[in-house]
Scaffold this active site. Structure first.
Site, short mmCIF file in Angstrom:
data_model
loop_
_atom_site.label_atom_id
_atom_site.label_comp_id
_atom_site.label_asym_id
_atom_site.label_seq_id
_atom_site.Cartn_x
_atom_site.Cartn_y
_atom_site.Cartn_z
N ASP A 1 51.50 34.64 32.59
CA ASP A 1 50.35 34.49 33.63
C ASP A 1 49.07 34.23 33.06
O ASP A 1 48.53 34.53 31.85
CB ASP A 1 49.85 36.30 33.95
CG ASP A 1 49.01 36.14 35.06
OD1 ASP A 1 48.02 35.44 35.20
OD2 ASP A 1 49.20 37.37 35.76
N GLU B 1 52.32 31.64 36.29
CA GLU B 1 51.45 32.34 37.26
C GLU B 1 50.13 31.76 37.21
O GLU B 1 49.53 31.91 36.07
CB GLU B 1 51.75 33.81 37.10
CG GLU B 1 50.87 34.52 38.27
CD GLU B 1 51.44 36.04 38.05
OE1 GLU B 1 50.36 37.04 38.38
OE2 GLU B 1 52.44 36.62 37.71
N GLU C 1 48.02 35.21 44.51
CA GLU C 1 47.23 36.73 44.25
C GLU C 1 45.92 36.64 44.89
O GLU C 1 45.69 37.67 45.19
CB GLU C 1 47.24 37.13 42.71
CG GLU C 1 46.98 38.29 42.45
CD GLU C 1 46.84 38.64 40.90
OE1 GLU C 1 45.88 39.19 40.63
OE2 GLU C 1 47.54 38.18 40.23
N HIS D 1 51.55 40.92 43.98
CA HIS D 1 50.80 41.47 43.09
C HIS D 1 50.75 42.80 43.54
O HIS D 1 50.22 43.28 44.50
CB HIS D 1 49.52 40.74 43.01
CG HIS D 1 48.64 41.33 41.95
ND1 HIS D 1 47.53 42.33 42.55
CD2 HIS D 1 48.24 41.27 40.43
CE1 HIS D 1 46.90 42.77 41.22
NE2 HIS D 1 47.50 42.18 40.33
N GLU E 1 56.45 44.22 41.13
CA GLU E 1 55.63 44.23 39.77
C GLU E 1 55.34 45.72 39.53
O GLU E 1 54.89 46.44 40.39
CB GLU E 1 54.12 43.39 39.72
CG GLU E 1 53.51 43.51 38.76
CD GLU E 1 52.25 42.49 38.72
OE1 GLU E 1 51.81 42.18 37.78
OE2 GLU E 1 51.69 42.28 39.94
#
Length: 392
Positions: A222, A248, A274, A324, A347
């Site tokens: 990420d 990400e 997200e 997310h 997640e």
């Protein structure tokens, strides 16, 4: 009973406790877009929940002639204020079962709030309404959405807040693989502002993961909107040997063209969305081929009502949706209402979930690396109402 049902009020209540996590709980933070400026880059992790008193706000939908209440939270102070001042007056008197109509009224009324905090507030109201409907029907929300389609879904361990020191990373990786996780996501601490040293630190993080658990464990990385396209291309070329499952949010959310160009230049799949909102935001990402994995958050992108539409759009394009999951319960409702080809994974933000579920009577956690289809009515959580200190 349905004929007499009208929304009477949307109440905000506050729960309070002492500190809920020990000092030092947040070991490290992620890189942020503002870290291109040195004075922000050197900031330490914010000690959320480490100091008391700790408070969280929740929404409660109150319906005439009905004892059931639809609850959702925690929500931020700003979200609560938007609900109280802008959204609540629009929907008082409406049938709480008419989620499509209520969603449309709220959305159409907020011409200057089509993204960001207003849609997050709209999402909160929508989730509270679904919780209410589930409680009245005595069913889990996932059943109302046509599920569960899957009985269990693999969770990936999202390692936000853990130290990124290579020795600490190796220990955590082994720990969570031993707990049954077959996938994990680590968060970079450095972006372009950190120069070549930051590049090396980022690579040390990824190398530590692979040295600790090998390549049988899926690894996601990420960047939290904090890289530039040139930096992302440079990093991706260096990272490809470590076979990440995805990279990400490497760029700012509005740089859709940058995402399109980046996908053409690198081999690593690109995940994003997200910080995008509504079906129209999803449509633009999908239409332009900006992402390989869509990650819109149920509690930010428009709620459960809207997320169903987003999943339909993505499924038609063959793009998987892995939301997310800052709020685990709504993410579960959507994920378990979709086939594995649409929502293959969920997640689990290990540290953040402690904060998000601070006032839940029961904590929702994976078992041996899997979440199982929800069985509790409504959204499936119950706040500790004995901690209430304020009602608005």
């Amino acid at each position: 009973m349905r004929d007499r049902m009208k929304i009477k009020d949307i109440r905000v209540f506050t729960l309070r406790s002492d500190s809920i996590v020990p000092r030092g709980f947040w070991e490290e933070r992620l890189v942020r877009p503002v870290d291109i400026y040195e004075r922000f880059r050197v900031e330490e992790p914010y000690p959320l929940g480490e100091e008391g008193p700790f408070e969280q706000r929740f929404l409660e939908v109150i319906v005439e002639n009905c004892k059931e209440r639809g609850i959702f939270g925690p929500v931020s102070y700003r979200t609560a204020e938007i609900v109280k001042t802008q959204l609540k007056p629009l929907i008082l008197g409406e049938d709480p079962f008419s989620v499509e109509k209520i969603w449309d009224i709220m959305y159409r009324s907020q011409i200057h709030g089509r993204k960001g905090e207003t849609i997050i507030a709209l999402s909160a109201v929508d989730c509270a309404l679904w919780d209410f409907i589930g409680k009245v029907k005595k069913e889990p929300v996932v059943r109302l959405l046509g599920g569960p389609v899957q009985e269990k879904v693999p969770a990936y361990a999202s390692m936000l807040g853990f130290s990124v020191n290579p020795e600490d990373v190796a220990k955590r990786c082994v720990e969570y693989v031993n707990k049954g996780f077959k996938a994990m996501k680590w968060f970079f601490r450095h972006g372009p502002g950190s120069g070549s040293k930051g590049v090396e630190e980022n690579l040390k993080l990824v190398k530590a993961v692979r040295n600790a658990v090998g390549y049988d464990v899926e690894l996601m990385l990420d960047c939290w909107n904090s890289w530039t396209i040139n930096y992302a291309v440079k990093m991706a070329k260096k990272l490809e040997r470590y076979e990440p499952a995805w990279l990400e949010e490497p760029l700012m959310p509005d740089d859709i063209e940058g995402y399109v160009k980046l996908r053409r230049k690198v081999e690593i799949p690109i995940a994003g969305g997200e910080h995008e909102y509504t079906r129209w935001g999803a449509k633009e990402l999908l239409r332009r081929g900006a992402v390989d994995i869509l990650q819109m958050d149920v509690t930010w992108a428009g709620g459960i009502t809207e997320m169903r539409k987003i999943c339909a759009l993505a499924s038609a394009e063959g793009v998987p949706v892995i939301p997310h999951a800052g709020w685990t319960e709504p993410a579960q409702c959507i994920t378990f209402s979709q086939p594995q080809t649409v929502c293959p994974m969920i997640e689990y933000l290990i540290k953040h979930s402690v904060i998000q579920q601070a006032f839940n009577k029961e904590k929702l956690k994976p078992k041996d690396g899997y979440f199982y289809a929800p069985r509790k009515i409504g959204l499936g959580f119950e706040p500790q109402m004995d901690k209430i200190v304020k009602e608005e």
